[in-house]
Scaffold this active site. Structure first.
Site, PDB file in Angstrom:
ATOM      1  N   GLU A 198      35.232  15.211 -51.855  1.00 38.33           N
ATOM      2  CA  GLU A 198      36.540  15.853 -51.638  1.00 38.33           C
ATOM      3  C   GLU A 198      37.600  15.308 -52.613  1.00 38.33           C
ATOM      4  OE1 GLU A 198      37.591  15.994 -47.436  1.00 38.33           O
ATOM      5  OE2 GLU A 198      35.858  17.264 -47.010  1.00 38.33           O
ATOM      6  N   GLU A 334      28.854  18.976 -46.036  1.00 36.14           N
ATOM      7  CA  GLU A 334      29.476  18.671 -44.742  1.00 36.14           C
ATOM      8  C   GLU A 334      29.744  19.992 -44.032  1.00 36.14           C
ATOM      9  OE1 GLU A 334      32.858  15.975 -44.740  1.00 36.14           O
ATOM     10  OE2 GLU A 334      31.953  14.777 -46.340  1.00 36.14           O
TER      11      GLU A 334
HETATM   12  O1  AHR Z   1      33.193  14.030 -41.818  1.00 34.09           O
HETATM   13  C1  AHR Z   1      34.469  13.481 -41.710  1.00 34.09           C
HETATM   14  C2  AHR Z   1      35.284  13.648 -42.982  1.00 34.09           C
HETATM   15  O2  AHR Z   1      35.533  14.996 -43.212  1.00 34.09           O
HETATM   16  C3  AHR Z   1      34.632  13.194 -44.264  1.00 34.09           C
HETATM   17  O3  AHR Z   1      34.750  11.835 -44.468  1.00 34.09           O
HETATM   18  C4  AHR Z   1      35.396  13.954 -45.300  1.00 34.09           C
HETATM   19  O4  AHR Z   1      34.625  14.219 -46.444  1.00 34.09           O
HETATM   20  C5  AHR Z   1      35.798  15.230 -44.574  1.00 34.09           C
HETATM   21  O5  AHR Z   1      37.126  15.513 -44.740  1.00 34.09           O
END
Ligand code: AHR
Length: 533
Positions: A198, A334
């Site tokens: 991110e 994710e």
């Molecule tokens: O999964 C929790 C968080 O969500 C992670 O650390 C980040 O990459 C995302 O914003």
């Protein structure tokens, strides 16, 4: 179109389906068993473990002195539960944490490792007792491929390059020697290498162009040592930010004929990721309870979950314009639901319960993953233990299998199978949710080793679905059905009670080559059968 749903009013999501008499939807579909499509990469059933709350500490790692059965400090019940899923890969150490992590703090004698502040997650002190060796031992126990994310946000290129050398080099190089001095003779195999996380947010607040330059730089120095070949994954977009993907595609490297040649003449990265969470709101500060919600909120969650199909297609379309042969992978590293934390728990630990609603979210995601098997090469649920849409919850020495876990288990036969076209004929049942048409029936299919596996999700909270699948292109054998449902959408499993369980789906039958079954309201099911020529 809004269907003629007599039960369409607002009801509580705890209404038992068994007490309602709403008529069933009819769904007619065609399965073309002789038209195998792209292979469903097993890595779309991947996982994610971050130093966040109780994911690592208490989740995977209890330490060697714990009363909880462990091997070298790693919880054996967690390991076994994930082995039962055929877990293909595990991403670590973050997430946001990855861009604050300095790997050298996590190697060497545990009692001599420096501490650090986990600034993203609870502002707690991290003692680095779980580091590189512990993670690699975990992957070996799991039989899973490691996916290691390098620190691009606050680290250095040298630090990342030396980590790869430490992990994967066999000879007398300085980092290989250091690894040996910490007790590991042989290098490990590390197939997946993430270039930050991110970068538009917690990973450094960069523009896409600034990150693309860094990704090329880090990618250039992310070397293959010996026969270890890295699959470098550039950190990608949030949700539907297709522009981010476009900039990364434009900067990829040589074999797509764009940009300049990287250090050793290959691409600087082989895949591009993106993240998409199912967050309903109304605001980020009020995302709603994981366990207390009404039917309206349930349907709004499903609208958000169903967006994944459009978002994958959006990124894939951008990539197709630059890479029509689909050599670059799309990685959703994710995904999952994100609700308010359980009352009384640390807000920085992101601990939420997991209901039947979460399981149905997973079912819808996997159908989309299967349909986009030609581009999507990996996906990682966030996160595996005790955080967000967890597979497993630990409570002291107890282990709870969540409803989401069961979807991963029921679907594992899709791993590395060939996707099959499954098309609904005529009207798919739908429901209007705040002006959006939500399809309340979702399904996908694949074939492997002479078996066909169909996954089916009925999102309707009240009405069953009478499903007929016209199986073409093979002679189907005796079908076996499995069902995941519960009396209420809010049902969830705890150490004391497990109302959300898998059971046989009795009502599956074959009439000639037509498969017939009844999917209860709010349920997920799989049907498998042998397929002769
Ligand atoms: O999964 C929790 C968080 O969500 C992670 O650390 C980040 O990459 C995302 O914003």
């Amino acid at each position: 179109m809004l269907d003629d749903d007599p039960a369409a009013g607002t009801t509580t999501a705890t209404t038992s389906a068994a007490t309602t008499a709403a008529p069933a939807h009819r769904v007619r579909a065609v399965l073309e068993a002789d038209l195998p499509g792209a292979r469903i990469n097993r890595h779309v059933y991947g996982h994610f473990a971050e130093h966040l709350g109780r994911c690592i500490y208490g989740g995977f790692w209890v330490g060697e002195d714990s009363d909880v059965p462990n091997e070298g400090g790693l919880r054996l019940d967690v390991v076994q539960a994930l082995r039962d899923l055929d877990i293909p890969n595990l991403r670590w150490p973050g997430g946001c944490f990855a861009d604050t992590y300095h790997w050298r703090d996590g190697v060497g004698p545990r009692d001599q490792r420096p501490t650090m502040v986990n600034s993203h997650w609870g502002d707690v002190v991290e003692d680095n007792s779980f580091g590189t060796h512990e993670f690699m031992a975990l992957c070996e126990l799991l039989g899973a491929d490691p996916y290691v994310s390098a620190n691009v946000g606050s680290g250095t290129v040298r630090e990342a390059a030396e980590w790869i050398e430490y992990l994967t080099r066999a000879d007398e190089s300085p980092m290989a020697q250091l690894r040996r001095s910490h007790g590991r003779e042989e290098p490990w195999r590390v197939p997946f290498w993430g270039l930050g996380n991110e970068p538009w947010g917690c990973g450094g607040g960069m523009s896409s162009g600034a990150y693309a330059d860094l990704a090329r730089q880090y990618g250039t120095y992310s070397l293959d040592h010996g026969d270890n070949h890295l699959y470098r994954i550039a950190a990608g977009a949030a949700d539907a930010d297709y522009r981010w993907t476009e900039v990364l595609m434009q900067n990829l490297g040589r074999y797509l004929g764009v940009g300049e040649v990287s250090g050793h003449g290959t691409n600087t990265y082989q895949a591009i990721s993106f993240h998409h969470y199912t967050v309903v709101g109304p605001t980020w500060e009020n995302k709603g309870s994981a366990t207390e919600f009404d039917e309206d909120e349930y349907y709004r969650t499903m609208v958000k979950a169903a967006e994944i199909e459009r978002i994958i297609a959006g990124h894939a379309n951008v990539m197709d314009a630059y890479d029509p042969d689909r050599r670059v992978g799309l990685v959703l590293d994710e995904w999952g639901t994100w609700f308010d934390v359980e009352p009384g728990t640390n807000p920085g630990f992101l601990f939420q319960q997991n209901t039947l609603r979460d399981a149905l979210v997973a079912g819808v995601h996997f159908d989309a993953f299967h349909r986009h098997a030609d581009r999507l090469v990996m996906a990682n649920i966030a996160q595996t233990v005790n955080v967000l849409q967890a597979m497993l919850l630990t409570d002291g020495d107890a282990l709870v299998l969540t409803p989401s876990y069961h979807v991963f288990a029921m679907n594992k036969g899709h791993q590395d199978a060939a996707s099959l076209p499954l098309t609904v004929r005529g009207q798919t049942p739908t429901r209007e949710v705040d002006g959006t048409e939500l399809a309340t029936f979702s399904a996908s299919a694949s074939t492997k080793d002479g078996q066909v596996l169909i996954s089916l999700t009925n999102l309707d909270a009240q009405r069953a679905a009478e499903v007929e699948v016209d199986v073409r292109g093979c002679a189907p054998g005796t079908p076996v059905g499995r069902l995941l449902s519960a009396g209420a959408l809010t049902d969830h499993n705890t150490a004391d009670a497990t109302p959300v369980q898998v059971r046989d789906l009795d009502d599956v039958r074959l009439d000639g080559t037509t498969l017939r079954l009844t999917l209860p309201a709010h349920s997920f099911a799989t049907v498998s059968f042998p397929a002769a020529g």
